[in-house]
Design a protein around this motif. Structure first.
Motif: not given
Length: 270
Positions: A112-120, A126-132, A140-153
């Motif tokens: 549930m925490l994974q899902k909530n962090l992804e939703t926000v 922003i990648v809010a956690f890691s499972n590895c 969710y970083q591995d889901v096609p279409g996710f684009v990592l932020r350019g600058s900052g956190i």
């Protein structure tokens, strides 16, 4: 222009009993899938649902809570920690859109925490956690279409599964960023991101401190006031769908309240 628009609405007889109309529309929209047909029925109904401040917020809060009760908790926590809140139900619609368009399937424990962090944070890049680990997050970083932020956190080193998982974090969490100059120039905004992240974890201001990096060789460090206890058992997170949504409904969901982010190439973590 906005004042004139609001005045025109206030002078319209339809809005003399705005609270009553909002109350009726609230219960007419028993599900988010009812929204497209209702807003197309009457332009005044569309205004009340999508463009009229507190009434719109109330209606969308009801829709979101009916769709997923946990969204109300996430929204309220994030709103308390933010300096700016989207009006007319925009913040509710953003959360709901992220939730129902997600292709990410949580794994292991803390689902549930994974899902909530992804939703926000997914839409912010922003990648809010890691499972590895730090280089392979299995998130969710591995889901096609996710684009990592350019600058900052970019990445919170919160390990919810995998080799570095521990259900007690005695010190805190490191936060990875790129471009120290950008980070320091926008420090207040970047701290808002951290406050939202802490809010989703259930941490209120005063329960943690944020340490600013002194050089680009240092990460941001979020220090907890006490140990953060995470789940020890997995939580099954899925909802059975009784029927297929109407044709074109998902296209409509994707379209509302888009934010128009500048897309950048994804990169790795140092």
């Amino acid at each position: 222009m906005m004042q004139r628009h609001n005045k025109t609405m206030a002078e319209n007889p339809v809005f003399e009993n705005l609270d009553l109309l909002a109350h009726i529309l609230q219960y007419a929209l028993s599900d988010v899938r009812d929204v497209p047909s209702v807003v197309r029925t009457c332009k005044h109904w569309d205004m009340v649902i999508n463009k009229y401040g507190e009434s719109s917020c109330r209606i969308w809060r009801y829709i979101c809570t009916r769709s997923d009760p946990d969204l109300a908790r996430i929204h309220d926590l994030c709103s308390e920690s933010a300096r700016h809140v989207v009006d007319a139900g925009g913040s509710w619609k953003a959360l709901l859109r992220n939730r129902i368009t997600s292709a990410f399937c949580p794994i292991g424990v803390n689902r549930m925490l994974q899902k909530n962090l992804e939703t926000v944070f997914r839409e912010d890049g922003i990648v809010a956690f890691s499972n590895c680990c730090s280089n392979c997050t299995d998130s969710y970083q591995d889901v096609p279409g996710f684009v990592l932020r350019g600058s900052g956190i970019k990445f919170f080193k919160l390990f919810l599964n995998g080799m570095f998982y521990d259900n007690h974090f005695l010190d805190g969490v490191f936060v990875v960023y790129t471009d120290l100059k950008y980070l320091l120039d926008h420090w207040d905004d970047e701290c808002d991101i951290i406050r939202r992240w802490c809010a989703v974890l259930g941490l209120r201001e005063g329960c943690y401190s944020i340490r600013k990096p002194r050089s680009d060789m240092e990460c941001i460090f979020v220090e907890f006031g006490s140990a953060l206890e995470l789940e020890e058992e997995g939580v099954v997170f899925h909802k059975e769908v009784d029927e297929e949504p109407p044709v074109g409904w998902m296209d409509w969901v994707h379209s509302f309240d888009s934010f128009g982010y500048d897309l950048v190439e994804s990169g790795g973590y140092c």
